[in-house]
Design an enzyme around this catalytic site. Structure first.
Site, PDB file in Angstrom:
ATOM      1  N   SER A  19      -7.316  -5.502  -6.189  1.00 18.01           N
ATOM      2  CA  SER A  19      -8.500  -6.070  -5.540  1.00 18.01           C
ATOM      3  C   SER A  19      -9.721  -5.967  -6.452  1.00 18.01           C
ATOM      4  O   SER A  19      -9.720  -5.195  -7.436  1.00 18.01           O
ATOM      5  CB  SER A  19      -8.774  -5.329  -4.232  1.00 18.01           C
ATOM      6  OG  SER A  19      -9.348  -4.067  -4.504  1.00 18.01           O
ATOM      7  N   SER A  29      -8.710  -4.938   4.307  1.00 13.42           N
ATOM      8  CA  SER A  29      -9.113  -4.592   2.943  1.00 13.42           C
ATOM      9  C   SER A  29      -9.560  -5.800   2.114  1.00 13.42           C
ATOM     10  O   SER A  29      -9.166  -5.948   0.954  1.00 13.42           O
ATOM     11  CB  SER A  29      -7.985  -3.846   2.220  1.00 13.42           C
ATOM     12  OG  SER A  29      -7.643  -2.686   2.922  1.00 13.42           O
ATOM     13  N   ARG A  74       0.623   9.378  -9.949  1.00 16.40           N
ATOM     14  CA  ARG A  74       0.466   8.136  -9.173  1.00 16.40           C
ATOM     15  C   ARG A  74       1.088   6.926  -9.879  1.00 16.40           C
ATOM     16  O   ARG A  74       1.596   6.005  -9.233  1.00 16.40           O
ATOM     17  CB  ARG A  74      -1.026   7.847  -8.958  1.00 16.40           C
ATOM     18  CG  ARG A  74      -1.735   8.807  -8.014  1.00 16.40           C
ATOM     19  CD  ARG A  74      -3.225   8.500  -7.973  1.00 16.40           C
ATOM     20  NE  ARG A  74      -3.500   7.110  -7.643  1.00 16.40           N
ATOM     21  CZ  ARG A  74      -3.514   6.628  -6.394  1.00 16.40           C
ATOM     22  NH1 ARG A  74      -3.299   7.422  -5.382  1.00 16.40           N
ATOM     23  NH2 ARG A  74      -3.761   5.353  -6.183  1.00 16.40           N
ATOM     24  N   ARG A  87     -11.115   2.533  -9.576  1.00 12.00           N
ATOM     25  CA  ARG A  87     -10.118   3.589  -9.799  1.00 12.00           C
ATOM     26  C   ARG A  87     -10.295   4.167 -11.204  1.00 12.00           C
ATOM     27  O   ARG A  87     -10.914   3.549 -12.060  1.00 12.00           O
ATOM     28  CB  ARG A  87      -8.712   3.012  -9.638  1.00 12.00           C
ATOM     29  CG  ARG A  87      -8.451   2.617  -8.217  1.00 12.00           C
ATOM     30  CD  ARG A  87      -7.028   2.218  -7.990  1.00 12.00           C
ATOM     31  NE  ARG A  87      -6.843   1.982  -6.565  1.00 12.00           N
ATOM     32  CZ  ARG A  87      -5.712   2.121  -5.899  1.00 12.00           C
ATOM     33  NH1 ARG A  87      -4.624   2.476  -6.527  1.00 12.00           N
ATOM     34  NH2 ARG A  87      -5.653   1.891  -4.610  1.00 12.00           N
ATOM     35  N   GLY A 147       0.557   5.377  -4.481  1.00 15.69           N
ATOM     36  CA  GLY A 147       0.034   6.678  -4.920  1.00 15.69           C
ATOM     37  C   GLY A 147       0.553   7.804  -4.039  1.00 15.69           C
ATOM     38  O   GLY A 147       1.027   8.837  -4.537  1.00 15.69           O
ATOM     39  N   GLU A 174       0.224 -13.471  12.261  1.00 15.21           N
ATOM     40  CA  GLU A 174       0.776 -12.310  12.959  1.00 15.21           C
ATOM     41  C   GLU A 174       0.860 -11.142  11.971  1.00 15.21           C
ATOM     42  O   GLU A 174       1.232 -11.340  10.812  1.00 15.21           O
ATOM     43  CB  GLU A 174       2.192 -12.628  13.483  1.00 15.21           C
ATOM     44  CG  GLU A 174       2.233 -13.747  14.492  1.00 15.21           C
ATOM     45  CD  GLU A 174       1.507 -13.383  15.792  1.00 15.21           C
ATOM     46  OE1 GLU A 174       1.522 -12.201  16.174  1.00 15.21           O
ATOM     47  OE2 GLU A 174       0.928 -14.294  16.419  1.00 15.21           O
ATOM     48  N   GLU A 234     -12.173  -4.443  -5.755  1.00 20.63           N
ATOM     49  CA  GLU A 234     -12.662  -3.068  -5.597  1.00 20.63           C
ATOM     50  C   GLU A 234     -11.820  -2.069  -6.406  1.00 20.63           C
ATOM     51  O   GLU A 234     -12.250  -0.940  -6.647  1.00 20.63           O
ATOM     52  CB  GLU A 234     -12.635  -2.653  -4.115  1.00 20.63           C
ATOM     53  CG  GLU A 234     -13.702  -3.323  -3.252  1.00 20.63           C
ATOM     54  CD  GLU A 234     -13.428  -4.805  -2.998  1.00 20.63           C
ATOM     55  OE1 GLU A 234     -12.254  -5.176  -2.817  1.00 20.63           O
ATOM     56  OE2 GLU A 234     -14.380  -5.614  -3.014  1.00 20.63           O
ATOM     57  N   ASN A 235     -10.605  -2.480  -6.812  1.00 17.42           N
ATOM     58  CA  ASN A 235      -9.719  -1.548  -7.516  1.00 17.42           C
ATOM     59  C   ASN A 235     -10.215  -1.163  -8.914  1.00 17.42           C
ATOM     60  O   ASN A 235      -9.715  -0.203  -9.503  1.00 17.42           O
ATOM     61  CB  ASN A 235      -8.288  -2.113  -7.621  1.00 17.42           C
ATOM     62  CG  ASN A 235      -7.517  -2.035  -6.322  1.00 17.42           C
ATOM     63  OD1 ASN A 235      -6.616  -2.844  -6.066  1.00 17.42           O
ATOM     64  ND2 ASN A 235      -7.836  -1.060  -5.468  1.00 17.42           N
ATOM     65  N   ASP A 251       0.827  -1.200   0.000  1.00 16.77           N
ATOM     66  CA  ASP A 251       0.000   0.000   0.000  1.00 16.77           C
ATOM     67  C   ASP A 251       0.867   1.257   0.000  1.00 16.77           C
ATOM     68  O   ASP A 251       1.968   1.246   0.563  1.00 16.77           O
ATOM     69  CB  ASP A 251      -0.901  -0.031   1.248  1.00 16.77           C
ATOM     70  CG  ASP A 251      -2.061   0.934   1.140  1.00 16.77           C
ATOM     71  OD1 ASP A 251      -2.321   1.445   0.027  1.00 16.77           O
ATOM     72  OD2 ASP A 251      -2.703   1.191   2.170  1.00 16.77           O
ATOM     73  N   GLY A 252       0.343   2.311  -0.610  1.00 16.45           N
ATOM     74  CA  GLY A 252       1.011   3.616  -0.526  1.00 16.45           C
ATOM     75  C   GLY A 252       1.773   4.033  -1.772  1.00 16.45           C
ATOM     76  O   GLY A 252       2.501   5.029  -1.734  1.00 16.45           O
TER      77      GLY A 252
END
Ligand code: FPP
Length: 261
Positions: free
Chosen positions: A83, A214, A51, A89, A41, A225, A85-86, A38-39
Site C-alpha cells: 500500500s 485499509s 518477518r 515500514r 509478519g 461480499e 502506507e507500507n 494479511d498476517g
C-alpha cells in the site's frame, strides 16, 4: 472462463472433512475475487522467524491462489501486495518486499504463460525501484495477449489517492474543453481508476481476522461480499478459498434492491 472439469476435479482431490468441491456451485463462481493478504509478519513471529520469512511463505499462498482461481474459472483475481502506507515500514523490510516482487515475478512468469494469465498492476509504479519496474513491465508485455484470467496486483496502491487521481484527470479534461461537467458520472470516474475495464470484485477475502478495508478499492468494493478468515496469509490455501466461495454463494446479493440475484 469455463473451468476445465478434469483439472478442477484433480486439483480439489483429497478434500478435508468440512469442505469439498461438491459444496460449490461451479455455475456461480464469483467473476472477480480480491484478496487482502494479511498476517505474513505475525505468521513468522509466531514461529520465532524474521518477518521476511513470512513474506517469502506468502508467495506460496499467492501462487496457490492464482492456480486455484484459474481452476475455478475466476475471470479476475486481484491482490493487495503493497500500500501507499507500507513505505512507513522499516527500510529493510521495504527493500526486501520490492526485491521479492521482482524475483517472484520472474520466477512465476512460466506459470502465467502455462495458464494464459494476463498480468496487470494497480497503483503508482513510478515510485518503485528500477529493478521492480522493469520486471513488472516485462510481465505486462509477455502476458498482454492472454485471456484465461487477469491477475491484478496492487503495488504502491492507495484507494484515496486513486480516486483523487481520477478527479484530477477529469478536471484536466474539463479544463481543456474535452469534457463537460455534466458528463462526469460514475462511469467517467470508473474509467479513470487503475481498475478501468475490470468488473468490480464480487468477493473480497481478508486474512488474519482484521475487519478493515485499509484504503483498498474503496470505490470498487461498494457491493462486494466480504469473507474474513482468521488464518494468516501463509496458511491460506485452496480449501479456505473454497470455504470463501461457499460463503459467497450462500449470500443473497440485492445491490440495494429487494430481489435476490
Ligand atoms: C501483509 O502481511 C503482507 C504484505 C504487506 C505484503 C504482501 C506480500 C506478499 C504476500 C508476498 C508476495 C507477494 C508478491 C506479489 C511476490 P503483514 O506484513 O502486514 O503482516 P502482519 O499484519 O502480521 O504484520
Amino acid at each position: 472462463m469455463q473451468p476445465n472439469m478434469e483439472k478442477l476435479g484433480a486439483y480439489f482431490a483429497d478434500a478435508p472433512s468440512d469442505i469439498s468441491l461438491q459444496d460449490i456451485d461451479i455455475a456461480r463462481i464469483p467473476r472477480h475475487v480480491s484478496f487482502i493478504m494479511d498476517g505474513n509478519g505475525r505468521w513468522a513471529q509466531a514461529r520465532g522467524l524474521d518477518r521476511s520469512k513470512g513474506h517469502v511463505a506468502g508467495v506460496d499462498s499467492l501462487r496457490e491462489t492464482v492456480t486455484c482461481s484459474v481452476r475455478l474459472g475466476v475471470d479476475v483475481l486481484s491482490a493487495y501486495a503493497f500500500s501507499t502506507e507500507n513505505w512507513k515500514r522499516p527500510q529493510r523490510e521495504v527493500n526486501l518486499l520490492m526485491h521479492l516482487f521482482a524475483t517472484t515475478l520472474v520466477k512465476e512468469l512460466p506459470l502465467f504463460h502455462q495458464e494464459h494469465v494476463r498480468l496487470r498492476f494497480l497503483g503508482d509504479l513510478e515510485a518503485l525501484p528500477a529493478e521492480t519496474r522493469e520486471v513488472f513491465q516485462r510481465g505486462l508485455d509477455e502476458t498482454a495477449g492472454y485471456d484465461v484470467m487477469t491477475f491484478a496486483l496492487a503495488v504502491n496502491y492507495g484507494s484515496r489517492a486513486e480516486i483523487a487521481r481520477a478527479a484530477r484527470l477529469i478536471a484536466e479534461e474539463v479544463a481543456a474543453g474535452r469534457m463537460r461537467p455534466e458528463d462526469v458520472d460514475v462511469d467517467a470516474v470508473s474509467q479513470r481508476l487503475y481498475t478501468a475495464g475490470l468488473p468490480d470484485p464480487d468477493l473480497l477475502v481478508r486474512t488474519s481476522g482484521e475487519l478493515r478495508l485499509s484504503n483498498y478499492l474503496l470505490w470498487q468494493l461498494a457491493y462486494t461480499e466480504m469473507y474474513v478468515t482468521d488464518l494468516f496469509w501463509p496458511d491460506f490455501d485452496r480449501w479456505e478459498y473454497l470455504r470463501a466461495v461457499r460463503a459467497f454463494q450462500g449470500r443473497g446479493r440485492r445491490y440495494g434492491g429487494v430481489v435476490n440475484s
